[in-house]
Design a protein around this motif. Sequence first.
Motif, PDB file in Angstrom:
ATOM      1  N   GLY A  16       0.884  -1.153   0.068  1.00 43.95           N
ATOM      2  CA  GLY A  16      -0.013   0.016  -0.207  1.00 43.95           C
ATOM      3  C   GLY A  16       0.904   1.183   0.058  1.00 43.95           C
ATOM      4  N   ASN A  17       2.032   1.100  -0.561  1.00 48.47           N
ATOM      5  CA  ASN A  17       3.078   2.250  -0.610  1.00 48.47           C
ATOM      6  C   ASN A  17       3.794   2.314  -2.213  1.00 48.47           C
ATOM      7  N   ALA A  18       3.046   3.228  -2.937  1.00 45.63           N
ATOM      8  CA  ALA A  18       3.580   2.973  -4.256  1.00 45.63           C
ATOM      9  C   ALA A  18       4.928   3.845  -4.443  1.00 45.63           C
ATOM     10  N   THR A  19       5.542   4.383  -3.190  1.00 43.22           N
ATOM     11  CA  THR A  19       7.062   4.569  -3.244  1.00 43.22           C
ATOM     12  C   THR A  19       7.798   3.931  -2.642  1.00 43.22           C
ATOM     13  N   TYR A  20       7.469   3.016  -1.800  1.00 40.49           N
ATOM     14  CA  TYR A  20       8.279   1.792  -1.476  1.00 40.49           C
ATOM     15  C   TYR A  20       9.534   1.531  -2.245  1.00 40.49           C
ATOM     16  N   ASP A  21      10.872   1.658  -1.682  1.00 43.02           N
ATOM     17  CA  ASP A  21      12.002   1.261  -2.354  1.00 43.02           C
ATOM     18  C   ASP A  21      12.605   0.131  -1.380  1.00 43.02           C
ATOM     19  N   PRO A  22      12.787  -1.059  -2.019  1.00 39.11           N
ATOM     20  CA  PRO A  22      13.262  -2.167  -1.379  1.00 39.11           C
ATOM     21  C   PRO A  22      14.912  -2.115  -1.212  1.00 39.11           C
ATOM     22  N   VAL A  23      15.311  -0.956  -1.367  1.00 36.93           N
ATOM     23  CA  VAL A  23      16.857  -0.932  -1.412  1.00 36.93           C
ATOM     24  C   VAL A  23      17.556  -1.496  -0.148  1.00 36.93           C
ATOM     25  N   GLY A  24      16.891  -1.153   1.168  1.00 37.01           N
ATOM     26  CA  GLY A  24      17.533  -1.663   2.388  1.00 37.01           C
ATOM     27  C   GLY A  24      17.348  -3.355   2.513  1.00 37.01           C
ATOM     28  N   LEU A  25      16.416  -3.860   1.844  1.00 38.16           N
ATOM     29  CA  LEU A  25      15.978  -5.396   1.922  1.00 38.16           C
ATOM     30  C   LEU A  25      17.371  -5.910   0.814  1.00 38.16           C
ATOM     31  N   LEU A  26      17.567  -5.130  -0.198  1.00 34.65           N
ATOM     32  CA  LEU A  26      18.581  -5.545  -1.153  1.00 34.65           C
ATOM     33  C   LEU A  26      20.001  -5.522  -0.356  1.00 34.65           C
ATOM     34  N   ARG A  27      20.153  -4.514   0.231  1.00 35.10           N
ATOM     35  CA  ARG A  27      21.585  -4.226   0.948  1.00 35.10           C
ATOM     36  C   ARG A  27      21.756  -5.374   1.950  1.00 35.10           C
ATOM     37  N   ALA A  28      20.869  -5.797   2.650  1.00 34.76           N
ATOM     38  CA  ALA A  28      20.745  -6.536   3.487  1.00 34.76           C
ATOM     39  C   ALA A  28      20.859  -8.048   3.247  1.00 34.76           C
ATOM     40  N   SER A  29      21.008  -8.021   1.852  1.00 34.71           N
ATOM     41  CA  SER A  29      20.739  -9.564   1.100  1.00 34.71           C
ATOM     42  C   SER A  29      19.727 -10.368   1.604  1.00 34.71           C
ATOM     43  N   LEU A  30      18.505  -9.575   1.839  1.00 40.32           N
ATOM     44  CA  LEU A  30      17.439 -10.388   2.072  1.00 40.32           C
ATOM     45  C   LEU A  30      16.608 -10.840   0.662  1.00 40.32           C
ATOM     46  N   LEU A  31      16.783 -10.016  -0.224  1.00 39.15           N
ATOM     47  CA  LEU A  31      16.219  -9.709  -1.627  1.00 39.15           C
ATOM     48  C   LEU A  31      17.342  -9.776  -2.485  1.00 39.15           C
ATOM     49  N   HIS A  32      17.241 -10.287  -3.556  1.00 38.85           N
ATOM     50  CA  HIS A  32      18.095  -9.852  -4.821  1.00 38.85           C
ATOM     51  C   HIS A  32      17.161  -9.725  -6.031  1.00 38.85           C
ATOM     52  N   ILE A  33      18.078  -9.174  -6.928  1.00 43.66           N
ATOM     53  CA  ILE A  33      17.377  -8.760  -8.217  1.00 43.66           C
ATOM     54  C   ILE A  33      17.625  -9.694  -9.402  1.00 43.66           C
ATOM     55  N   ASP A  34      16.562 -10.261  -9.937  1.00 42.40           N
ATOM     56  CA  ASP A  34      16.824 -11.233 -11.042  1.00 42.40           C
ATOM     57  C   ASP A  34      15.995 -10.720 -12.448  1.00 42.40           C
ATOM     58  N   ALA A  41      16.260 -14.010  -0.818  1.00 41.30           N
ATOM     59  CA  ALA A  41      17.655 -14.768  -0.854  1.00 41.30           C
ATOM     60  C   ALA A  41      17.357 -16.167  -0.651  1.00 41.30           C
ATOM     61  N   HIS A  42      16.337 -16.756   0.457  1.00 38.18           N
ATOM     62  CA  HIS A  42      16.183 -18.137   0.673  1.00 38.18           C
ATOM     63  C   HIS A  42      14.827 -18.081   1.012  1.00 38.18           C
ATOM     64  N   ALA A  43      14.399 -19.598   0.804  1.00 31.87           N
ATOM     65  CA  ALA A  43      12.891 -19.609   1.001  1.00 31.87           C
ATOM     66  C   ALA A  43      12.692 -19.554   2.630  1.00 31.87           C
ATOM     67  N   LEU A  44      13.565 -19.661   3.301  1.00 33.83           N
ATOM     68  CA  LEU A  44      13.550 -19.403   4.893  1.00 33.83           C
ATOM     69  C   LEU A  44      13.174 -18.204   5.116  1.00 33.83           C
ATOM     70  N   ILE A  45      13.849 -17.191   4.584  1.00 33.81           N
ATOM     71  CA  ILE A  45      13.612 -15.783   4.899  1.00 33.81           C
ATOM     72  C   ILE A  45      12.124 -15.360   4.353  1.00 33.81           C
ATOM     73  N   ARG A  46      11.596 -16.056   3.370  1.00 31.31           N
ATOM     74  CA  ARG A  46      10.176 -15.886   2.927  1.00 31.31           C
ATOM     75  C   ARG A  46       9.261 -16.122   3.831  1.00 31.31           C
ATOM     76  N   ASP A  47       9.526 -17.421   4.343  1.00 35.21           N
ATOM     77  CA  ASP A  47       8.477 -18.255   5.166  1.00 35.21           C
ATOM     78  C   ASP A  47       8.779 -17.378   6.518  1.00 35.21           C
TER      79      ASP A  47
END
Length: 88
Positions: A16-34, A41-47
Amino acid sequence: MLGERFDPLALRAVLGNATYDPVGLLRASLLHIDGTDLIFAHALIRDAVQRSLLMEAQRTLHSRAADWFAERASLLHAVPLEQAGPPK
């Protein structure tokens, strides 16, 4: 809500945030860009993320995901809609 791989626009819609930037999650290696997608980064993180949410928050997020998919992929629309449960 969105699964292991998702469009950043879907993430913004679900949050519900049209301007959300996931850069913090990318820097923390919780998410990756493909390509143009984000992936956990791992199914356990998602879960862990999903299980840490209160049921009401899960329903809200699933409902928003269903709304987002309704306009884009009718088959994908049904899964979060079912998980959101009946409207209150």
